[in-house]
Motif scaffolding. Structure first.
Motif, PDB file in Angstrom:
ATOM      1  N   ARG A   1      12.910   5.190  14.108  1.00 47.24           N
ATOM      2  CA  ARG A   1      13.657   5.190  12.844  1.00 47.24           C
ATOM      3  C   ARG A   1      13.756   3.788  12.269  1.00 47.24           C
ATOM      4  NH1 ARG A   1      19.355   8.238  12.345  1.00 47.24           N
ATOM      5  NH2 ARG A   1      17.890   9.960  12.580  1.00 47.24           N
ATOM      6  N   THR A   2      13.618   3.673  10.975  1.00 48.61           N
ATOM      7  CA  THR A   2      13.766   2.391  10.300  1.00 48.61           C
ATOM      8  C   THR A   2      15.226   1.941  10.378  1.00 48.61           C
ATOM      9  OG1 THR A   2      12.000   3.005   8.759  1.00 48.61           O
ATOM     10  CG2 THR A   2      13.420   1.159   8.125  1.00 48.61           C
ATOM     11  N   ALA A   3      15.430   0.702  10.797  1.00 45.57           N
ATOM     12  CA  ALA A   3      16.801   0.189  10.927  1.00 45.57           C
ATOM     13  C   ALA A   3      17.424  -0.007   9.554  1.00 45.57           C
ATOM     14  CB  ALA A   3      16.790  -1.132  11.680  1.00 45.57           C
ATOM     15  N   ILE A   4      18.737   0.115   9.491  1.00 48.25           N
ATOM     16  CA  ILE A   4      19.455  -0.092   8.237  1.00 48.25           C
ATOM     17  C   ILE A   4      19.241  -1.521   7.755  1.00 48.25           C
ATOM     18  CG2 ILE A   4      21.767  -0.290   7.224  1.00 48.25           C
ATOM     19  CD1 ILE A   4      22.615   2.066   8.909  1.00 48.25           C
ATOM     20  N   GLY A   5      18.928  -1.652   6.468  1.00 53.94           N
ATOM     21  CA  GLY A   5      18.688  -2.965   5.885  1.00 53.94           C
ATOM     22  C   GLY A   5      17.255  -3.440   6.017  1.00 53.94           C
ATOM     23  N   THR A   6      16.334  -2.562   6.481  1.00 52.55           N
ATOM     24  CA  THR A   6      14.926  -2.932   6.614  1.00 52.55           C
ATOM     25  C   THR A   6      14.060  -1.908   5.878  1.00 52.55           C
ATOM     26  OG1 THR A   6      14.666  -1.695   8.681  1.00 52.55           O
ATOM     27  CG2 THR A   6      15.367  -3.985   8.870  1.00 52.55           C
ATOM     28  N   TYR A   7      12.783  -2.200   5.807  1.00 49.04           N
ATOM     29  CA  TYR A   7      11.860  -1.309   5.094  1.00 49.04           C
ATOM     30  C   TYR A   7      10.594  -1.128   5.923  1.00 49.04           C
ATOM     31  CZ  TYR A   7       9.880  -5.829   3.673  1.00 49.04           C
ATOM     32  OH  TYR A   7       9.361  -7.092   3.676  1.00 49.04           O
ATOM     33  N   GLY A   8       9.830  -0.122   5.542  1.00 46.16           N
ATOM     34  CA  GLY A   8       8.614   0.212   6.272  1.00 46.16           C
ATOM     35  C   GLY A   8       7.390  -0.487   5.700  1.00 46.16           C
ATOM     36  N   THR A   9       6.251   0.156   5.885  1.00 43.15           N
ATOM     37  CA  THR A   9       4.984  -0.418   5.436  1.00 43.15           C
ATOM     38  C   THR A   9       4.927  -0.477   3.914  1.00 43.15           C
ATOM     39  OG1 THR A   9       3.887   0.496   7.382  1.00 43.15           O
ATOM     40  CG2 THR A   9       2.469  -0.196   5.551  1.00 43.15           C
ATOM     41  N   VAL A  10       4.413  -1.591   3.380  1.00 44.11           N
ATOM     42  CA  VAL A  10       4.243  -1.751   1.937  1.00 44.11           C
ATOM     43  C   VAL A  10       2.840  -1.280   1.554  1.00 44.11           C
ATOM     44  CG1 VAL A  10       4.177  -3.380   0.017  1.00 44.11           C
ATOM     45  CG2 VAL A  10       5.859  -3.673   1.862  1.00 44.11           C
ATOM     46  N   ASN A  11       2.762  -0.309   0.669  1.00 45.29           N
ATOM     47  CA  ASN A  11       1.481   0.216   0.188  1.00 45.29           C
ATOM     48  C   ASN A  11       1.243  -0.261  -1.238  1.00 45.29           C
ATOM     49  OD1 ASN A  11       0.992   1.826   2.558  1.00 45.29           O
ATOM     50  ND2 ASN A  11       2.596   3.210   1.817  1.00 45.29           N
ATOM     51  N   VAL A  12       0.001  -0.632  -1.511  1.00 42.56           N
ATOM     52  CA  VAL A  12      -0.376  -1.105  -2.850  1.00 42.56           C
ATOM     53  C   VAL A  12      -1.541  -0.245  -3.351  1.00 42.56           C
ATOM     54  CG1 VAL A  12      -1.152  -3.058  -4.239  1.00 42.56           C
ATOM     55  CG2 VAL A  12       0.327  -3.451  -2.241  1.00 42.56           C
ATOM     56  N   ARG A  13      -1.403   0.236  -4.583  1.00 42.46           N
ATOM     57  CA  ARG A  13      -2.497   1.010  -5.193  1.00 42.46           C
ATOM     58  C   ARG A  13      -2.605   0.656  -6.672  1.00 42.46           C
ATOM     59  NH1 ARG A  13      -0.133   6.116  -7.101  1.00 42.46           N
ATOM     60  NH2 ARG A  13       2.061   6.228  -6.449  1.00 42.46           N
ATOM     61  N   LYS A  14      -3.799   0.844  -7.192  1.00 42.20           N
ATOM     62  CA  LYS A  14      -4.069   0.474  -8.577  1.00 42.20           C
ATOM     63  C   LYS A  14      -3.763   1.641  -9.491  1.00 42.20           C
ATOM     64  CE  LYS A  14      -7.543  -1.781 -11.460  1.00 42.20           C
ATOM     65  NZ  LYS A  14      -8.928  -2.331 -11.526  1.00 42.20           N
ATOM     66  N   LEU A  15      -3.051   1.345 -10.579  1.00 43.25           N
ATOM     67  CA  LEU A  15      -2.745   2.340 -11.608  1.00 43.25           C
ATOM     68  C   LEU A  15      -3.238   1.782 -12.951  1.00 43.25           C
ATOM     69  CD1 LEU A  15       0.895   3.409 -10.616  1.00 43.25           C
ATOM     70  CD2 LEU A  15      -1.242   4.631 -10.164  1.00 43.25           C
ATOM     71  N   GLY A  16      -4.459   2.155 -13.325  1.00 41.80           N
ATOM     72  CA  GLY A  16      -5.025   1.626 -14.557  1.00 41.80           C
ATOM     73  C   GLY A  16      -5.291   0.140 -14.424  1.00 41.80           C
ATOM     74  N   CYS A  17      -4.671  -0.646 -15.311  1.00 46.57           N
ATOM     75  CA  CYS A  17      -4.867  -2.090 -15.258  1.00 46.57           C
ATOM     76  C   CYS A  17      -3.766  -2.816 -14.498  1.00 46.57           C
ATOM     77  CB  CYS A  17      -4.982  -2.653 -16.677  1.00 46.57           C
ATOM     78  SG  CYS A  17      -3.506  -2.348 -17.670  1.00 46.57           S
ATOM     79  N   ARG A  18      -2.883  -2.086 -13.876  1.00 48.63           N
ATOM     80  CA  ARG A  18      -1.785  -2.685 -13.114  1.00 48.63           C
ATOM     81  C   ARG A  18      -1.803  -2.172 -11.672  1.00 48.63           C
ATOM     82  NH1 ARG A  18       2.176  -4.927 -16.402  1.00 48.63           N
ATOM     83  NH2 ARG A  18       3.843  -4.471 -14.924  1.00 48.63           N
TER      84      ARG A  18
END
Length: 241
Positions: free
Chosen positions: A7-24
């Motif tokens: 389980r993700t601990a309180i105050g933390t985050y999981g994996t960061v995913n990046v994907r392209k949406l058009g030109c951004r």
């Protein structure tokens, strides 16, 4: 059988995913808030690194501790002591007790713990401190233990620690009392002082009525406690001499 993902601990985050949406580019992750729920957090930018940087800035602004919490495991012991002293002033106890608590904290507890953070104060460190205090005197160790227990109970109410480290320490060994008896010389001195109390020349005011002298004789003759002897009336005493 393999367990699930931790389980993700309180105050933390999981994996960061990046994907392209058009030109951004869109960076997203799931952050576990202070209420225990996982929430999706996103950020957009014209470059992948920019999107991740913007996302991390947003994550850094999210609270990692409950609202109103003044302490954390990384807080110094002195911060806890200062906040506890403020809380002490509002408690419904006598001013004498408050003064005694402040003195013990200032003279004994704070000097021993001031260089630790709250997360570094373990049961073992508290045990070591109390044993050193017990080597000085039982009453000093008992009062230091009381102060520390109250301090960490306050830290628990602030969600700064997960448990009170004082609770696991060894009981303090109370010294056995040794009965003491007055010597004949001491008894003679007390009798003489009681008989001569306020009877000398130049003493102003009414002369003593002999009750102090008689009370001492009752104590010596009966072995009563002082409070028990003071509760007696004249009609309760018979002279069998």
């Amino acid at each position: 059988m393999r367990g699930g993902r931790p389980r993700t601990a309180i105050g933390t985050y999981g994996t960061v995913n990046v994907r392209k949406l058009g030109c951004r580019y869109l960076a997203e992750t799931r952050y576990r808030d202070v209420d225990g729920r996982l929430r999706r957090v996103t950020a957009r930018c014209t470059s992948p690194t920019g999107a991740v940087a913007t996302l991390k800035e947003r994550l850094a602004r999210r609270p990692g501790h409950p609202v109103g919490s003044l302490l954390s495991p990384a807080s110094a012991f002195g911060e806890l002591a200062d906040l506890w002293l403020v809380d002490l002033e509002g408690r419904d106890i006598s001013e004498g007790t408050k003064a005694e608590y402040r003195n013990v904290l200032r003279l004994h507890v704070r000097p021993a713990m001031q260089h630790y953070t709250l997360g570094e104060i373990t049961t073992g460190r508290v045990e070591w401190f109390l044993k050193a205090e017990r080597a000085v005197s039982y009453s000093r160790a008992r009062m230091s233990r009381t102060i520390l227990s109250q301090l960490f109970r306050y830290a628990l109410r602030q969600d700064a620690i997960g448990r009170n480290p004082v609770e696991g320490t060894s009981p303090l060994a109370k010294p056995k009392g040794r009965p003491q008896a007055l010597s004949l010389e001491q008894i003679a001195t007390i009798r003489k002082a009681a008989a001569a109390w306020r009877t000398g020349d130049g003493v102003l005011g009414p002369r003593p009525d002999g009750q102090v002298r008689d009370l001492i004789e009752v104590l010596l003759g009966t072995g009563l406690r002082p409070g028990e002897a003071l509760a007696l009336r004249l009609c309760d005493i018979e002279d069998w001499s």
